[in-house]
Write an enzyme that holds these catalytic residues in place. Structure first.
Site, short mmCIF file in Angstrom:
data_model
loop_
_atom_site.label_atom_id
_atom_site.label_comp_id
_atom_site.label_asym_id
_atom_site.label_seq_id
_atom_site.Cartn_x
_atom_site.Cartn_y
_atom_site.Cartn_z
N HIS A 1 0.83 -1.22 0.00
CA HIS A 1 0.00 0.00 0.00
C HIS A 1 0.85 1.27 0.00
CE1 HIS A 1 -3.96 -1.99 1.63
NE2 HIS A 1 -3.41 -2.67 0.62
N GLU B 1 -12.56 2.73 -5.37
CA GLU B 1 -13.21 4.03 -5.46
C GLU B 1 -12.56 4.95 -6.48
OE1 GLU B 1 -14.61 4.52 -0.77
OE2 GLU B 1 -13.26 6.00 -1.69
N TYR C 1 -11.77 11.45 2.99
CA TYR C 1 -12.39 10.47 2.09
C TYR C 1 -12.72 9.14 2.77
CZ TYR C 1 -12.05 13.99 -1.32
OH TYR C 1 -12.25 15.19 -1.96
N TYR D 1 -11.46 -8.79 4.06
CA TYR D 1 -11.34 -10.04 3.31
C TYR D 1 -11.96 -11.21 4.05
CZ TYR D 1 -8.27 -7.37 0.29
OH TYR D 1 -7.77 -6.42 -0.57
#
Length: 278
Positions: free
Chosen positions: A58, A150, A160, A171
């Site tokens: 990430h 998104e 956000y 998951y």
């Protein structure tokens, strides 16, 4: 990313994972391509994400140059989701810096130590970013968890939502945060459930396909396709899926100077493809 004035400056911006004391962070550097086009020279680092983290995923790290020359850079949450809600770090943020790495004075927290570079927050892992050629606005696409990829238009100082609100689940199937809406948190312009695992994105000029002017194109890893999101002004109205399964996982989508659509895949040894009208 080549600078907007590359023809004169020959500057190229690079984002990468930088190791530091057993951890890592997203870093951004700028260098100059030499006159022979053989090597980069005068490389200097202009941004380092803070803090560094021990995780290895990430990172985000797409770079977009705004019309005023400032840079937007996407930064993922590094698997530390709750830090995306803390404005005093660069985890799960879109940041905005000048091309020399300094902080623009009109950033929303420009005078706040630890937050000066931050433009927006509450992002999970933005893997695509593009400049709208008609409005100059920034658009991003980010990975959700299980569902909840998104499309957003990050605006100064806005939240956000990650990991408080999401259209996906963990998951394991468990609920994420508090649901899909919360006051003070922005709704996505579009979301996918199930996820498509989005990659790079671009907003099309209409040069070769006039009917596609302003549409958003997003590469997808999971279904090995390009998602064309049809727009009516700033509203996304429909989706068309192109090239599904034909070329493997699509890593990036760009528009060439003459209007052809170029895309990268990682199938086999990888490939670069150019798409034009029949």
């Amino acid at each position: 990313m080549a600078a907007r004035n590359f023809s004169t400056s020959r500057e190229v911006f690079l984002s990468y994972s930088e190791p530091v004391n057993g951890k890592s962070r997203t870093a951004v550097a700028v260098a100059r391509l030499d006159e022979q086009g053989d090597r980069l020279e005068n490389l200097r680092v202009i941004f380092r994400q803070a803090p560094a983290e021990s995780t290895s995923h990430h990172y985000g790290s797409r770079i977009v140059e705004a019309e005023d020359g400032n840079l937007w850079i996407t930064l993922g949450d590094r698997g530390k989701a709750n830090k995306a809600q803390n404005i005093n770090n660069n985890i799960g943020k879109v940041i905005r810096i000048a091309r020399d790495g300094t902080t623009p004075g009109d950033n929303p927290w420009s005078n706040k130590p630890g937050a000066a570079e931050n433009w927006s927050y509450g992002h999970r892992n933005p893997q695509g970013a593009a400049l709208d050629p008609q409005t100059g606005a920034l658009w991003t696409v980010e990975h959700g968890a299980k569902g909840g990829d998104e499309i957003n238009r990050p605006e100064a100082g806005k939240n956000y939502g990650w990991p408080i609100i999401s259209y996906g689940t963990h998951y394991t199937g468990l609920k994420i945060g508090e649901g899909t809406h919360k006051p003070g948190m922005q709704q996505p312009d579009h979301y996918w459930d199930p996820s498509i695992a989005p990659s790079g994105m671009m907003i099309y000029s209409g040069r070769l396909w006039p009917e596609w002017k302003g549409d958003i194109f997003v590469g997808a890893l999971k279904y090995q396709l390009i998602s064309r999101l049809k727009r009516d002004n700033d509203s996304i109205t429909a989706e068309e899926r192109i090239l599904k399964g034909a070329y493997g996982r699509i890593r990036d989508v760009r528009e060439g100077p003459e209007g052809a659509i170029w895309f990268l895949t990682d199938a086999g040894d990888g490939g670069l493809y150019r798409m034009t009208p029949e």
